[in-house]
Scaffold this motif. Structure first.
Motif, PDB file in Angstrom:
ATOM      1  N   GLY A  89      81.837  60.243  26.278  1.00 43.01           N
ATOM      2  CA  GLY A  89      81.909  61.536  26.938  1.00 43.01           C
ATOM      3  C   GLY A  89      80.565  62.184  27.208  1.00 43.01           C
ATOM      4  N   VAL A  90      79.470  61.570  26.743  1.00 39.91           N
ATOM      5  CA  VAL A  90      78.142  62.151  26.934  1.00 39.91           C
ATOM      6  C   VAL A  90      77.636  61.835  28.340  1.00 39.91           C
ATOM      7  N   PRO A  91      77.216  62.842  29.113  1.00 36.95           N
ATOM      8  CA  PRO A  91      76.688  62.591  30.464  1.00 36.95           C
ATOM      9  C   PRO A  91      75.473  61.668  30.431  1.00 36.95           C
ATOM     10  N   PHE A  92      75.324  60.878  31.477  1.00 43.01           N
ATOM     11  CA  PHE A  92      74.240  59.896  31.564  1.00 43.01           C
ATOM     12  C   PHE A  92      72.874  60.552  31.386  1.00 43.01           C
ATOM     13  N   LYS A  93      72.644  61.680  32.075  1.00 44.02           N
ATOM     14  CA  LYS A  93      71.323  62.320  32.014  1.00 44.02           C
ATOM     15  C   LYS A  93      71.023  62.849  30.612  1.00 44.02           C
ATOM     16  N   SER A  94      72.052  63.303  29.905  1.00 47.97           N
ATOM     17  CA  SER A  94      71.847  63.790  28.538  1.00 47.97           C
ATOM     18  C   SER A  94      71.519  62.639  27.599  1.00 47.97           C
ATOM     19  N   ARG A  95      72.230  61.516  27.773  1.00 48.51           N
ATOM     20  CA  ARG A  95      72.014  60.354  26.909  1.00 48.51           C
ATOM     21  C   ARG A  95      70.582  59.836  27.033  1.00 48.51           C
ATOM     22  N   TRP A  96      70.142  59.574  28.261  1.00 51.13           N
ATOM     23  CA  TRP A  96      68.822  58.982  28.453  1.00 51.13           C
ATOM     24  C   TRP A  96      67.705  60.005  28.294  1.00 51.13           C
ATOM     25  N   GLY A  97      67.988  61.260  28.614  1.00 50.66           N
ATOM     26  CA  GLY A  97      66.986  62.302  28.385  1.00 50.66           C
ATOM     27  C   GLY A  97      66.664  62.413  26.907  1.00 50.66           C
ATOM     28  N   ASN A  98      67.692  62.342  26.062  1.00 52.08           N
ATOM     29  CA  ASN A  98      67.467  62.419  24.622  1.00 52.08           C
ATOM     30  C   ASN A  98      66.729  61.187  24.105  1.00 52.08           C
ATOM     31  N   LYS A  99      67.092  60.001  24.585  1.00 48.29           N
ATOM     32  CA  LYS A  99      66.425  58.774  24.123  1.00 48.29           C
ATOM     33  C   LYS A  99      64.937  58.804  24.452  1.00 48.29           C
ATOM     34  N   ILE A 100      64.600  59.242  25.674  1.00 49.60           N
ATOM     35  CA  ILE A 100      63.192  59.294  26.079  1.00 49.60           C
ATOM     36  C   ILE A 100      62.425  60.318  25.243  1.00 49.60           C
ATOM     37  N   THR A 101      63.035  61.495  25.046  1.00 44.88           N
ATOM     38  CA  THR A 101      62.360  62.537  24.283  1.00 44.88           C
ATOM     39  C   THR A 101      62.174  62.127  22.824  1.00 44.88           C
ATOM     40  N   CYS A 102      63.163  61.467  22.248  1.00 41.27           N
ATOM     41  CA  CYS A 102      63.038  60.985  20.864  1.00 41.27           C
ATOM     42  C   CYS A 102      61.886  59.987  20.739  1.00 41.27           C
ATOM     43  N   PHE A 103      61.761  59.108  21.726  1.00 45.82           N
ATOM     44  CA  PHE A 103      60.668  58.130  21.712  1.00 45.82           C
ATOM     45  C   PHE A 103      59.314  58.841  21.782  1.00 45.82           C
ATOM     46  N   MET A 104      59.209  59.847  22.649  1.00 43.24           N
ATOM     47  CA  MET A 104      57.956  60.578  22.794  1.00 43.24           C
ATOM     48  C   MET A 104      57.591  61.313  21.507  1.00 43.24           C
ATOM     49  N   PHE A 105      58.569  61.928  20.873  1.00 42.02           N
ATOM     50  CA  PHE A 105      58.316  62.627  19.613  1.00 42.02           C
ATOM     51  C   PHE A 105      57.821  61.657  18.540  1.00 42.02           C
ATOM     52  N   ARG A 106      58.451  60.484  18.495  1.00 36.35           N
ATOM     53  CA  ARG A 106      58.089  59.506  17.478  1.00 36.35           C
ATOM     54  C   ARG A 106      56.702  58.923  17.750  1.00 36.35           C
ATOM     55  N   ALA A 107      56.416  58.585  19.011  1.00 32.57           N
ATOM     56  CA  ALA A 107      55.160  57.911  19.353  1.00 32.57           C
ATOM     57  C   ALA A 107      53.966  58.857  19.339  1.00 32.57           C
ATOM     58  N   LEU A 108      54.138  60.069  19.834  1.00 30.47           N
ATOM     59  CA  LEU A 108      53.001  60.967  19.995  1.00 30.47           C
ATOM     60  C   LEU A 108      52.861  62.003  18.887  1.00 30.47           C
ATOM     61  N   CYS A 109      53.984  62.428  18.308  1.00 33.60           N
ATOM     62  CA  CYS A 109      53.929  63.515  17.332  1.00 33.60           C
ATOM     63  C   CYS A 109      54.259  63.071  15.913  1.00 33.60           C
ATOM     64  N   GLY A 110      54.707  61.829  15.752  1.00 32.73           N
ATOM     65  CA  GLY A 110      55.026  61.342  14.414  1.00 32.73           C
ATOM     66  C   GLY A 110      56.269  61.958  13.818  1.00 32.73           C
ATOM     67  N   VAL A 111      57.162  62.475  14.661  1.00 37.41           N
ATOM     68  CA  VAL A 111      58.418  63.082  14.191  1.00 37.41           C
ATOM     69  C   VAL A 111      59.570  62.202  14.662  1.00 37.41           C
ATOM     70  N   SER A 112      60.293  61.627  13.709  1.00 38.44           N
ATOM     71  CA  SER A 112      61.368  60.696  14.045  1.00 38.44           C
ATOM     72  C   SER A 112      62.726  61.331  13.791  1.00 38.44           C
ATOM     73  N   VAL A 113      63.414  61.697  14.874  1.00 36.39           N
ATOM     74  CA  VAL A 113      64.760  62.258  14.788  1.00 36.39           C
ATOM     75  C   VAL A 113      65.608  61.620  15.878  1.00 36.39           C
ATOM     76  N   SER A 114      66.922  61.761  15.769  1.00 38.81           N
ATOM     77  CA  SER A 114      67.818  61.133  16.736  1.00 38.81           C
ATOM     78  C   SER A 114      68.402  62.115  17.749  1.00 38.81           C
ATOM     79  N   ASP A 115      68.128  63.421  17.569  1.00 42.98           N
ATOM     80  CA  ASP A 115      68.628  64.424  18.513  1.00 42.98           C
ATOM     81  C   ASP A 115      67.626  65.570  18.533  1.00 42.98           C
ATOM     82  N   THR A 116      66.743  65.569  19.525  1.00 43.21           N
ATOM     83  CA  THR A 116      65.647  66.540  19.547  1.00 43.21           C
ATOM     84  C   THR A 116      66.063  67.917  20.040  1.00 43.21           C
ATOM     85  N   GLN A 117      67.134  68.007  20.823  1.00 45.10           N
ATOM     86  CA  GLN A 117      67.505  69.280  21.432  1.00 45.10           C
ATOM     87  C   GLN A 117      68.775  69.888  20.855  1.00 45.10           C
ATOM     88  N   THR A 118      69.200  69.415  19.705  1.00 47.15           N
ATOM     89  CA  THR A 118      70.395  69.994  19.095  1.00 47.15           C
ATOM     90  C   THR A 118      70.169  71.461  18.770  1.00 47.15           C
TER      91      THR A 118
END
Length: 326
Positions: free
Chosen positions: A130-159
């Motif tokens: 039921g998750v919209p495509f843009k929400s799914r991939w937007g979250n995956k990309i943002t999670c990767f950026m947080f992990r790679a650049l900021c050292g913060v590893s979470v699975s839902d950045t905009q909750t």
């Protein structure tokens, strides 16, 4: 022990629809006592909704005369909670659009009472059908950026469902960000300060979401990703400065040292590398500390750790350059 049902719940709201009254009614039925509702400049048309929240469900309503953004609404509520319930372990934040169930909010209140020293995040299942495509991939990309650049590893950045400890609320009052980017800055602010505890929650999306969401895809995404852009600029410009200074020092050394060879050349390369790294590392430290992350941390601890890291990198860089040169 703290009665977890007394933990305050913060709900920022802008031009709410029928889902807000439904949520408030369900929360009261579940026994949630302290609900802080922030009217973020909705205007006279929506005044009856907030008036009903006060009269029928006993909510505290804080009002902005104009729309100031979700980040400012959360800070307004944090300030109220810190003054009204100074002994509470923290507060729960939830969205007004029905994405968070009363059962999950109650579970977070209990978790906040049990874990008053960590930031709680409600994590949705983005692989759900039921998750919209843009929400799914937007979250995956943002999670990767947080992990790679900021050292913060979470699975839902905009909750929006979070448990914020009292001590952390005080710190967040001075963290930049007035709109949706504030929630991203909140995650970055946890680094080396407090743990993040992720709790699974219901993944609720409905057909009305895209019509009532106040998230502006271009404008608000630009604000959220600006932090990554500044970090990349800081890193790249520091690298360019490092290479430029190294070349300049090497060029200038040729004016004073006539064709060095052997150990002398290796030593010269090492000195030029060390000088270039001293200037570029100082620049990088300032950019990250003040411009990128707007850190208010004491320079003593941060600077010492940074010097150790920069020294290790400098020795490795100088050693490799000297080895290649030789």
């Amino acid at each position: 022990m703290v009665d977890f049902k007394a933990v305050p719940v913060i709900i920022p709201s802008l031009e709410p629809d029928e889902r807000l009254p439904l949520l408030l009614g369900q929360m009261k039925e579940a026994g949630i006592e302290n609900i802080v509702l922030v009217d973020d400049g909705s205007g006279p048309e929506y005044a009856p909704v907030f008036r009903r929240a006060e009269q029928e469900w006993g909510c505290v309503v804080l009002r902005h005369a104009v729309n100031l953004g979700k980040g400012r609404a959360l800070k307004t509520a944090f300030n109220f909670c810190l003054n009204t319930w100074p002994d509470a372990p923290g507060a729960i934040t939830a969205d007004s659009d029905g994405q968070h169930s009363p059962a999950d909010i109650l579970r977070f209140m209990q978790a906040m009472a049990e874990h008053p020293d960590g930031l709680l995040l409600g994590c949705r299942d983005f692989d759900d059908a039921g998750v919209p495509f843009k929400s799914r991939w937007g979250n995956k990309i943002t999670c990767f950026m947080f992990r790679a650049l900021c050292g913060v590893s979470v699975s839902d950045t905009q909750t929006g469902l979070r448990g914020v400890p009292t001590s952390f609320m005080k710190r967040l009052m001075n963290v930049p960000g007035e709109r949706f980017e504030f929630e991203s800055n909140m995650l970055i602010e946890t680094r080396d300060r407090l743990p993040i505890l992720e709790l699974p929650i219901q993944t609720i999306y409905d057909s009305k979401e895209n019509h009532t969401s106040h998230f502006h895809p271009l404008r608000d995404s630009a604000r959220i990703y600006a932090i990554f852009g500044k970090f990349l600029f800081s890193s790249l410009s520091s690298s360019v400065l490092d290479l430029a200074l190294f070349s300049l020092f090497l060029l200038l050394s040729g004016l004073f040292v006539a064709d060095p060879s052997g150990t002398g050349r290796i030593l010269l390369v090492f000195v030029c590398t060390a000088l270039a790294r001293l200037f570029s590392a100082s620049y990088n430290y300032y950019m990250n500390h003040r411009v990128v992350f707007h850190s208010q941390a004491d320079h003593k601890r941060a600077a010492v750790r940074y010097v150790v890291l920069a020294a290790a990198q400098m020795l490795a860089s100088a050693g490799l350059v000297s080895l290649i040169t030789s």
